[in-house]
Design a protein around this motif. Structure first.
Motif, PDB file in Angstrom:
ATOM      1  N   ALA A   1       0.739  -0.625   0.206  1.00 48.24           N
ATOM      2  CA  ALA A   1       0.106  -0.061  -0.154  1.00 48.24           C
ATOM      3  C   ALA A   1       0.562   1.341   0.156  1.00 48.24           C
ATOM      4  CB  ALA A   1      -0.520  -0.172   1.290  1.00 48.24           C
ATOM      5  N   ALA A   2       2.296   1.192   0.055  1.00 49.98           N
ATOM      6  CA  ALA A   2       2.992   2.033   0.217  1.00 49.98           C
ATOM      7  C   ALA A   2       3.070   2.744  -1.036  1.00 49.98           C
ATOM      8  CB  ALA A   2       4.678   1.877   0.804  1.00 49.98           C
ATOM      9  N   ASP A   3       2.864   2.192  -2.034  1.00 51.25           N
ATOM     10  CA  ASP A   3       2.543   2.607  -3.168  1.00 51.25           C
ATOM     11  C   ASP A   3       1.939   3.678  -3.581  1.00 51.25           C
ATOM     12  OD1 ASP A   3       4.361   1.105  -4.547  1.00 51.25           O
ATOM     13  OD2 ASP A   3       2.525  -0.890  -5.326  1.00 51.25           O
ATOM     14  N   ILE A   4       1.208   3.453  -3.238  1.00 54.47           N
ATOM     15  CA  ILE A   4      -0.469   4.989  -2.912  1.00 54.47           C
ATOM     16  C   ILE A   4       0.316   6.297  -2.313  1.00 54.47           C
ATOM     17  CG2 ILE A   4      -2.378   3.472  -3.322  1.00 54.47           C
ATOM     18  CD1 ILE A   4      -3.478   4.298  -1.085  1.00 54.47           C
ATOM     19  N   ILE A   5       1.028   6.119  -1.544  1.00 50.46           N
ATOM     20  CA  ILE A   5       1.463   6.775  -0.884  1.00 50.46           C
ATOM     21  C   ILE A   5       2.833   7.865  -1.726  1.00 50.46           C
ATOM     22  CG2 ILE A   5       3.002   7.394   0.573  1.00 50.46           C
ATOM     23  CD1 ILE A   5       1.611   5.741   2.290  1.00 50.46           C
ATOM     24  N   ARG A   6       3.354   6.605  -2.288  1.00 45.39           N
ATOM     25  CA  ARG A   6       4.753   7.158  -3.312  1.00 45.39           C
ATOM     26  C   ARG A   6       3.308   7.704  -4.676  1.00 45.39           C
ATOM     27  NH1 ARG A   6       7.888   2.616  -2.171  1.00 45.39           N
ATOM     28  NH2 ARG A   6       6.565   1.034  -2.475  1.00 45.39           N
ATOM     29  N   GLU A   7       2.926   7.673  -5.237  1.00 39.09           N
ATOM     30  CA  GLU A   7       2.056   8.206  -5.848  1.00 39.09           C
ATOM     31  C   GLU A   7       1.418   9.394  -5.832  1.00 39.09           C
ATOM     32  OE1 GLU A   7       0.904   6.841  -9.314  1.00 39.09           O
ATOM     33  OE2 GLU A   7      -0.411   8.562  -9.226  1.00 39.09           O
ATOM     34  N   ALA A   8       1.298   9.537  -4.241  1.00 38.12           N
ATOM     35  CA  ALA A   8       0.396  10.971  -3.400  1.00 38.12           C
ATOM     36  C   ALA A   8       1.568  11.661  -3.700  1.00 38.12           C
ATOM     37  CB  ALA A   8       0.091  10.992  -2.586  1.00 38.12           C
ATOM     38  N   MET A   9       3.490  11.525  -3.569  1.00 42.03           N
ATOM     39  CA  MET A   9       4.590  12.255  -3.507  1.00 42.03           C
ATOM     40  C   MET A   9       4.360  13.170  -5.074  1.00 42.03           C
ATOM     41  SD  MET A   9       6.323  10.052  -0.952  1.00 42.03           S
ATOM     42  CE  MET A   9       7.591  10.639   0.048  1.00 42.03           C
TER      43      MET A   9
ATOM     44  N   ALA B   1       1.928  15.068  -2.539  1.00 45.96           N
ATOM     45  CA  ALA B   1       2.149  15.067  -1.181  1.00 45.96           C
ATOM     46  C   ALA B   1       3.618  15.442  -0.735  1.00 45.96           C
ATOM     47  CB  ALA B   1       1.515  14.082  -0.789  1.00 45.96           C
ATOM     48  N   ASP B   2       4.185  15.524   0.844  1.00 46.37           N
ATOM     49  CA  ASP B   2       4.734  16.043   1.043  1.00 46.37           C
ATOM     50  C   ASP B   2       5.845  14.560   1.593  1.00 46.37           C
ATOM     51  OD1 ASP B   2       5.583  18.860   1.436  1.00 46.37           O
ATOM     52  OD2 ASP B   2       3.278  18.589   1.998  1.00 46.37           O
ATOM     53  N   GLY B   3       4.616  13.781   1.907  1.00 40.96           N
ATOM     54  CA  GLY B   3       5.030  12.315   3.060  1.00 40.96           C
ATOM     55  C   GLY B   3       4.340  12.045   2.064  1.00 40.96           C
ATOM     56  N   GLY B   4       4.265  10.121   3.894  1.00 38.45           N
ATOM     57  CA  GLY B   4       3.060   9.568   4.397  1.00 38.45           C
ATOM     58  C   GLY B   4       3.180   9.455   5.255  1.00 38.45           C
ATOM     59  N   TYR B   5       1.746   8.387   5.836  1.00 36.86           N
ATOM     60  CA  TYR B   5       1.953   6.781   6.944  1.00 36.86           C
ATOM     61  C   TYR B   5       1.832   5.783   6.116  1.00 36.86           C
ATOM     62  CZ  TYR B   5       2.981  12.024   9.453  1.00 36.86           C
ATOM     63  OH  TYR B   5       3.369  13.290   9.864  1.00 36.86           O
ATOM     64  N   LEU B   6       2.805   4.640   6.534  1.00 37.21           N
ATOM     65  CA  LEU B   6       1.760   3.743   6.388  1.00 37.21           C
ATOM     66  C   LEU B   6       1.758   3.125   7.997  1.00 37.21           C
ATOM     67  CD1 LEU B   6       0.958   0.723   4.354  1.00 37.21           C
ATOM     68  CD2 LEU B   6       3.704   0.528   5.108  1.00 37.21           C
ATOM     69  N   LEU B   7       0.410   2.477   8.247  1.00 37.26           N
ATOM     70  CA  LEU B   7      -0.538   2.193   9.196  1.00 37.26           C
ATOM     71  C   LEU B   7      -0.579   0.212   8.981  1.00 37.26           C
ATOM     72  CD1 LEU B   7      -1.078   1.765  12.117  1.00 37.26           C
ATOM     73  CD2 LEU B   7      -3.192   2.461  11.098  1.00 37.26           C
ATOM     74  N   SER B   8       0.640  -0.662   9.194  1.00 36.19           N
ATOM     75  CA  SER B   8       0.233  -1.863   9.196  1.00 36.19           C
ATOM     76  C   SER B   8       1.159  -2.874   9.664  1.00 36.19           C
ATOM     77  CB  SER B   8       1.572  -1.964   7.640  1.00 36.19           C
ATOM     78  OG  SER B   8       1.785  -3.767   6.788  1.00 36.19           O
TER      79      SER B   8
END
Lengths: 339, 291
Positions: free
Chosen positions: B73-81, B85-92
């Motif tokens: 799911a980190a893929d969608i954080i990269r996509e947002a970046m 987007a400035d960054g992200g949080y993965l809750l896993s």
């Protein structure tokens, strides 16, 4: 205690159809369980609605009547609903899966730590045995809904937490007035201690209500187009057939997502539910996402190039052919044979 | 120094249920999830756009994506970046498996307490469940006001936000104090596309568990550039009440799953020939279905 609650949604001082449909279903559930059916009305100048609610089976009509409750805002309605549920402890609470119900029912369920099943297509009372604990339950609410884009049908239960909460879309259940109305006894909700000042923090500064332009729900003939129609231009054919037959135009989600037509025409699990006399499905494959909203149609005619498309399984007449070829012929032979 | 407004977008990676092809069903008729592409939930992209607009208007703001899901799911954080987007949080973590909407909302609210944002934005609903529950439930768990079905950002300052929201028939403009939870409709502005420079930079971004599996060179590279490190929270990092997580924290239980099997009824099969169509129209007229 242990009764069935239905939240009554008010639009322009009128009771939303979905609320009357839920009362009809709620009456049936309350009869099965041997409990009372209670309507909850939160709004302004709403007291006069009780007789209408009684006609659809409400034994009790709970009322919170004040200007802070209209137009609808999430927090005051949540506060009153949560307060009343804590006070009265119903075993079931039903809401319309309308923008209003879908906005605040999740918030109510979170505050009460009780589960909520969205967009149920069927509600039934049944037994349940927990697979892990072996604990048995007599009469739980089976909350049945399509899931995973409509490719599966899930039965959800809520064994331990109360109330068992569900939302249901407009048009999915039938509404039916009783021959002898229920008591419809009005009880005022002591709402003042329930609503905090911070619940009024969101202000509505402007509001526009549009006239309903497209009336698919009331149409007795619907010509619906799917992704197989191919284009916005292709949808013109669908409109022509609907015009000639005196019907409305509907669409599948795929056709709406592809931009062939407006969202207001979407029929199916995430759109409108319809039961016309005649449903002509043009280039619609028939995923349950769509059929969940139209399989109650009295007669279904499908036009599809794929003779094995799922829609042909629920169709009364399945025409194998393209929309471009078949629709003009239908128009031609309708004109020749009608009068 | 002026306060930096922290905006968090709750997003979900979902199977693309809108494009269920023939291979998406197994021979037994069950859903073959592996055959479905994992995509950025469409309305969460609308939410990301609105969050980026908030940042554009405020100037002094950051946008981070919070997602709960498996490592990929980190893929969608990269996509947002890539899109701003400035960054992200993965809750896993396995503790979250089997969560219904309420347990999901609880887990996300625990992570949000750690992040402590000023504004939380999310898509109205995810296409794999279509429940639209998580936004309002997170708002309730954090005791924040909510504005659902947002269609347009009208105004924002560091105290309040003005949003035009869609109603069943019409629209309304509401003013909500911050912090607040905003859920965004598909009818809102489409998300801006990827930015080529951002793609070049952020394609190297990794979440903590991905980093652990990377080679030394990549690890050293990211260690020097904190902006490429996607924060990963395990359950223990967000101080939850364990009884409210996953299956045990889910009041709703799935009793039964049925794959959709269409009941064949007596369908009359017709061809597109004139003869068949004419007979059908005559029959519909004769039975008063038409006319």
């Amino acid at each position: 205690m242990n009764n069935v609650f239905v939240y009554i949604e008010i639009e322009d001082r009128e009771i939303a159809d979905v609320s009357l449909e839920l009362l009809t279903k709620g009456r049936e559930l309350a009869n099965t369980l041997g409990v009372k059916l209670e309507a909850v009305v939160i709004g302004k100048d709403v007291e006069g609605l009780a007789p209408e609610l009684a006609k659809y089976g409400a034994d009790t009509v709970w009322v919170a009547d004040n200007e802070i409750f209209a137009p609808f805002r999430t927090l005051p309605h949540t506060a009153v609903m949560v307060g009343l549920i804590q006070q009265e402890k119903p075993q079931i609470a039903l809401f319309g899966a309308t923008p209003v119900g879908r906005d605040f029912a999740p918030r109510v369920s979170s505050a009460l730590h009780s589960g909520l099943t969205a967009d149920c297509t069927e509600l039934v009372i049944g037994e349940h045995k927990d697979a892990k604990t072996g604990k048995e339950y007599d009469s739980l609410l089976y909350q049945i809904r399509p899931a995973f884009g409509g490719n599966i049908i899930a039965t959800i239960v809520n064994p331990e937490c109360r109330p068992q909460m569900a939302t249901v879309r407009e048009g999915v259940m039938r509404k039916e007035a009783l021959t002898t109305p229920a008591a419809g006894e009005v009880k005022n909700i002591d709402w003042k201690p329930m609503v905090k000042d911070t619940d009024l923090a969101v202000r509505i500064v402007e509001r526009h209500i549009e006239e309903r332009k497209i009336n698919i729900k009331g149409a007795s003939i619907i010509v619906a187009g799917g992704y197989g129609v191919g284009s916005k231009e292709g949808f013109q054919l669908v409109h022509e057939l609907a015009d000639v037959l005196g019907g409305e135009v509907g669409a599948s989600r795929a056709a709406v997502d592809a931009g062939f037509t407006e969202h207001e025409r979407q029929i199916g699990q995430t759109g409108i539910t319809v039961r016309p006399k005649l449903y002509i499905a043009c280039g619609i494959s028939g995923q349950i996402q769509h059929t969940a909203g139209m399989d109650g149609s009295a007669m279904i005619v499908s036009i599809n190039t794929d003779p094995a498309a799922p829609i042909t399984k629920i169709a009364d007449y399945a025409i194998t052919g393209s929309v471009e070829e078949v629709i003009p012929k239908m128009i031609k032979y309708y004109k020749q044979n009608s009068k | 120094m002026e306060k930096v407004t922290k905006i968090v977008v709750m997003a979900k990676q979902v199977p693309d249920t809108r494009n269920v092809g023939k291979d998406a069903m197994t021979a037994e008729g069950t859903v073959n999830r592996a055959a479905l592409a994992a995509i950025f939930n469409p309305e969460d992209l609308n939410a990301l756009e609105m969050a980026l607009q908030m940042k554009d208007t405020l100037g002094n703001a950051t946008v981070h994506v919070l997602t709960m899901g498996p490592q990929r799911a980190a893929d969608i954080i990269r996509e947002a970046m890539f899109r701003g987007a400035d960054g992200g949080y993965l809750l896993s973590g396995k503790e979250f498996a089997g969560s219904d909407t309420l347990a999901t909302s609880y887990a996300l609210s625990c992570a949000l307490r750690k992040i402590n944002p000023d504004i939380i934005v999310a898509g109205r609903q995810a296409i794999d469940g279509d429940t639209a529950q998580v936004g309002p439930q997170v708002a309730e768990k954090l005791d924040l006001p909510q504005v659902t079905y947002a269609e347009e950002l009208v105004a924002i300052n560091d105290r309040e936000i003005t949003i035009k929201r869609r109603l069943e028939r019409g629209s309304e403009v509401v003013v909500a104090p911050l912090p607040a939870v905003i859920t965004v409709n598909a009818s809102a502005k489409e998300c801006r596309p990827r930015n080529a420079k951002r793609v070049m930079k952020f394609k190297y971004a990794l979440a903590t568990s991905e980093l652990a599996a990377a080679d030394d060179k990549r690890r050293a590279f990211i260690d020097e550039r904190s902006c490429l490190h996607i924060v990963e929270f395990a359950a223990a990092d967000v101080d939850p009440d364990p009884t409210q997580l996953g299956l045990s924290g889910s009041p709703t239980k799935v009793k039964k799953i049925e794959n959709v099997v269409f009941q064949a009824k007596e369908a009359k099969t017709l061809t597109a020939d004139d003869k068949d169509i004419e007979a059908l129209m005559q029959e519909l007229i004769a039975s008063h279905t038409l006319g």
